[in-house]
Design a protein around this motif. Structure first.
Motif, mmCIF file in Angstrom:
data_model
loop_
_atom_site.group_PDB
_atom_site.id
_atom_site.type_symbol
_atom_site.label_atom_id
_atom_site.label_comp_id
_atom_site.label_asym_id
_atom_site.label_seq_id
_atom_site.Cartn_x
_atom_site.Cartn_y
_atom_site.Cartn_z
ATOM 1 N N MET A 56 6.471 25.090 -0.579
ATOM 2 C CA MET A 56 6.025 24.892 0.799
ATOM 3 C C MET A 56 7.216 24.794 1.753
ATOM 4 N N VAL A 57 8.228 24.028 1.354
ATOM 5 C CA VAL A 57 9.422 23.868 2.193
ATOM 6 C C VAL A 57 10.112 25.216 2.387
ATOM 7 N N ASP A 58 10.244 25.983 1.304
ATOM 8 C CA ASP A 58 10.856 27.319 1.401
ATOM 9 C C ASP A 58 10.055 28.222 2.335
ATOM 10 N N PHE A 59 8.737 28.186 2.188
ATOM 11 C CA PHE A 59 7.854 29.048 2.981
ATOM 12 C C PHE A 59 8.040 28.775 4.476
ATOM 13 N N LEU A 60 8.026 27.499 4.852
ATOM 14 C CA LEU A 60 8.188 27.157 6.263
ATOM 15 C C LEU A 60 9.602 27.453 6.756
ATOM 16 N N HIS A 61 10.595 27.184 5.936
ATOM 17 C CA HIS A 61 11.991 27.436 6.332
ATOM 18 C C HIS A 61 12.222 28.926 6.590
ATOM 19 N N GLU A 62 11.675 29.758 5.739
ATOM 20 C CA GLU A 62 11.935 31.202 5.818
ATOM 21 C C GLU A 62 11.125 31.885 6.917
ATOM 22 N N ARG A 63 10.009 31.279 7.355
ATOM 23 C CA ARG A 63 9.108 31.974 8.267
ATOM 24 C C ARG A 63 8.936 31.309 9.635
ATOM 25 N N THR A 64 9.335 30.042 9.766
ATOM 26 C CA THR A 64 9.043 29.309 11.002
ATOM 27 C C THR A 64 10.286 28.589 11.511
ATOM 28 N N ARG A 65 10.103 27.793 12.549
ATOM 29 C CA ARG A 65 11.210 27.005 13.102
ATOM 30 C C ARG A 65 11.410 25.673 12.384
ATOM 31 N N VAL A 66 10.636 25.413 11.357
ATOM 32 C CA VAL A 66 10.714 24.144 10.643
ATOM 33 C C VAL A 66 12.037 24.044 9.881
ATOM 34 N N ARG A 67 12.781 22.993 10.144
ATOM 35 C CA ARG A 67 14.059 22.748 9.470
ATOM 36 C C ARG A 67 14.174 21.252 9.179
ATOM 37 N N TYR A 68 14.712 20.949 8.012
ATOM 38 C CA TYR A 68 14.914 19.556 7.626
ATOM 39 C C TYR A 68 16.356 19.324 7.199
ATOM 40 N N VAL A 69 16.708 18.051 7.097
ATOM 41 C CA VAL A 69 18.028 17.614 6.641
ATOM 42 C C VAL A 69 17.818 16.688 5.448
ATOM 43 N N THR A 70 18.539 16.912 4.367
ATOM 44 C CA THR A 70 18.395 16.035 3.206
ATOM 45 C C THR A 70 18.983 14.659 3.498
ATOM 46 N N LEU A 71 18.297 13.623 3.022
ATOM 47 C CA LEU A 71 18.777 12.253 3.199
ATOM 48 C C LEU A 71 19.542 11.851 1.942
ATOM 49 N N GLU A 72 20.826 12.054 2.016
ATOM 50 C CA GLU A 72 21.705 11.905 0.853
ATOM 51 C C GLU A 72 21.713 10.490 0.294
ATOM 52 N N HIS A 73 21.622 9.501 1.170
ATOM 53 C CA HIS A 73 21.802 8.121 0.731
ATOM 54 C C HIS A 73 20.527 7.286 0.771
ATOM 55 N N TYR A 74 19.384 7.921 1.054
ATOM 56 C CA TYR A 74 18.131 7.159 1.108
ATOM 57 C C TYR A 74 17.494 7.200 -0.278
#
Length: 570
Positions: A104-122
């Motif tokens: 799902m994350v790949d699908f939205l990233h590749e096709r839409t404006r949806v972008r996230y940032v990984t929370l390295e320390h959470y």
């Protein structure tokens, strides 16, 4: 039913405009089912997703992989199955989430404006368990310019004021950990945010809020902007009145819009993504543990169980209606929505006590577990409500505490008088005097504070094991030793702030299959009906990490779209 009896007709009708609903609309469109409508009860879109911190818990997501994190479906399943029984969440549901979340994350990233940032320390919330990770399973939205939404910006529900500097400048979860805990470098972060806000003169002429959106409303804004790119309609002020079915098959919904009753055909499916029943007091009293009060909930005020009630009427199987996404809340006089108490009670130098003046749980553990323990220990003989956060002048100077901020930003003389007169806040020169002001046992509170002061010296909390886990320490203060979660309460004046046994949404709802199709008691599918988010039965009821509601909501939105459109991932 003849076509003439419908006022409008679409292939897919989505009810609710949070992360789940908007993801369902976008994925349906991108998978070829392009005649989609989203209806929203409120005059603002985004729901509780937009109010929230925006975290999305997806093990093995692309952003974690790009950062070099090592994770796997097997590792995540091992972790989760120590917390969730197969009776609570069957394998098909858990496996569908773990296997399709990253897709799902790949699908939205590749096709839409949806972008996230990984929370390295959470970290995950139960880091003592096999398969847990200390970071990289949760993501937060990349910030997003409000100007990209055009006038739609004014109809976006904003993230809770507690996630804003001065109520105007939104900050990310990473920035929040710095700012609220006043960790090294927090001043630079604050100055940078304020400078960017002041310098953006063109936007200042348009709106008082910062152009830069962060956390929950940034995630919703990215989804909504992607819908705008595709001209997918979103109707606000359009509450669903009922689901229309014919011979057991769902064929559409009835809504109210502009004072009219409209019948909207859904040729392929209705997707319910309308949240839980947190602001329906009658349902709370019927299903949830006591004490319960909808005014303690930080969920959007429009969530009154409309979709769940319709699911019950249609014969849907229900599960876990007696649970919510628990979190202590701070009901501030003059504010319409309570604040979540996540970080404040975790920092060293404060405790949470009951009317006996005694602690009843580890204040630094994850908010869901803290609240569940509250209910488990609450009784008429030993009530855990009302409860109070107790701290001293050092704590008040060192950390932001809800609406009090700290003593530098908001000195005692600047606090509204109504905080004290309405029983929300108290201040005194001694612990016994403070206890009397808040109707707490003075001897009990004095003894508890004395014990905690000793624990601060040894670094060990034998009563509640505070500071033993990685999650405890995430919101601790590394400058405090030997335990970053324990510090003395010994410098007058002393303070008390009331905290309530609240939530940010109810948890239970319609039982669904791996494609988010709603099931009846006998296990058969209700044709044409799908449910995602807080009106469906939870996939991660234990709340294993930050973003455990939005992760499954978006994943099963993707699953629903695939089932409706017949989309083949290969």
């Amino acid at each position: 039913m003849s076509a003439q009896q419908w006022d409008y007709s679409f292939d897919v009708v989505v009810v609710g405009s949070g992360n789940g609903g908007l993801t369902a609309a976008l994925c349906s469109y991108e998978m070829g089912t392009r005649d989609v409508l989203v209806v929203e009860k409120s005059d603002l879109y985004g729901g509780t997703s937009s109010i929230s911190g925006g975290g999305v818990w997806i093990p093995g997501n692309r952003y974690a992989r790009e950062a070099g994190a090592e994770d796997s479906v097997e590792k995540a399943r091992t972790y989760l199955r120590q917390l969730i029984t197969e009776e609570e969440v069957p394998d098909y549901q858990l496996d569908a989430f773990l296997e399709n979340g990253p897709k799902m994350v790949d699908f939205l990233h590749e096709r839409t404006r949806v972008r996230y940032v990984t929370l390295e320390h959470y970290p995950d919330y139960y880091t003592n368990l096999e398969g847990a990770m200390v970071g990289h399973r949760s993501m937060e939205p990349e910030t997003f310019p409000a100007s990209e939404l055009g006038e739609e910006w004014r109809r976006l529900r904003r993230t809770h004021p507690m996630m804003h500097l001065g109520g105007l400048i939104g900050f990310t979860q990473v920035e929040a950990a710095l700012l609220i805990g006043q960790q090294p470098g927090w001043w630079k972060t604050a100055v940078k945010l304020v400078a960017a806000y002041v310098a953006d003169i063109p936007w200042r002429l348009k709106d008082k809020y910062h152009r830069r959106l962060a956390t929950g409303c940034a995630g919703v804004a990215r989804l909504r902007a992607s819908m705008q790119d595709r001209d997918i309609p979103l109707w606000l002020n359009t509450p669903m009145r009922r689901v229309i079915d014919e011979d057991g098959v769902v064929t559409g919904i009835e809504v109210t819009r502009n004072g009219e009753t409209l019948r909207i055909q859904a040729r392929k499916a209705v997707i319910l993504a309308a949240g839980g029943f947190e602001h329906n007091q009658a349902m709370r009293e019927q299903y949830l543990p006591q004490p319960t009060d909808h005014t303690w909930s930080a969920g959007t005020l429009d969530n009154t169980g409309d979709a769940i009630v319709e699911g019950q009427r249609l014969g849907a199987k229900m599960h876990r209606l007696d649970e919510a996404w628990w979190c202590n809340t701070i009901s501030v006089p003059g504010e319409t929505i309570p604040r979540l108490s996540i970080m404040e009670k975790s920092y060293p130098g404060s405790i949470v006590v009951n009317p006996a003046g005694e602690r009843f749980s580890n204040e630094s553990q994850n908010y869901m577990a803290f609240q569940q323990e509250t209910f488990a220990k609450h009784s008429e003989e030993n009530p855990c409500n009302p409860s109070w956060q107790i701290f001293d002048a050092n704590f008040r100077a060192s950390y932001f505490v809800g609406p009090l901020y700290n003593s530098t930003f908001r000195p005692d003389w600047a606090l509204p008088k109504r905080y004290e007169t309405e029983g929300f806040f108290a201040k005194a020169d001694t612990i016994p005097e403070l206890a009397r002001k808040i109707n707490v046992n003075p001897d009990g509170l004095s003894a508890t504070v004395a014990k905690m002061n000793q624990y601060a010296v040894t670094g060990v909390d034998p009563d509640c094991q505070r500071g033993d886990s990685a999650y405890d320490r995430y919101y601790g203060d590394p400058r405090v030793t030997p335990n970053p979660c324990l510090a003395a309460i010994d410098k007058p004046p002393y303070y008390a702030m009331k905290v309530d046994p609240g939530d940010f949404g109810t948890q239970g709802g319609m039982v669904c299959n791996a494609d988010a199709q709603v099931l009846r008691e006998d296990g058969s599918v209700i044709p044409g009906l799908y449910a995602i988010g807080n009106c469906s039965a939870p996939t991660l009821p234990c709340y294993p990490g930050p973003g455990s509601t939005l992760g499954p909501a978006m994943t099963f939105a993707y699953q629903a779209a695939k089932a409706i459109s017949g989309y083949n991932e290969a």
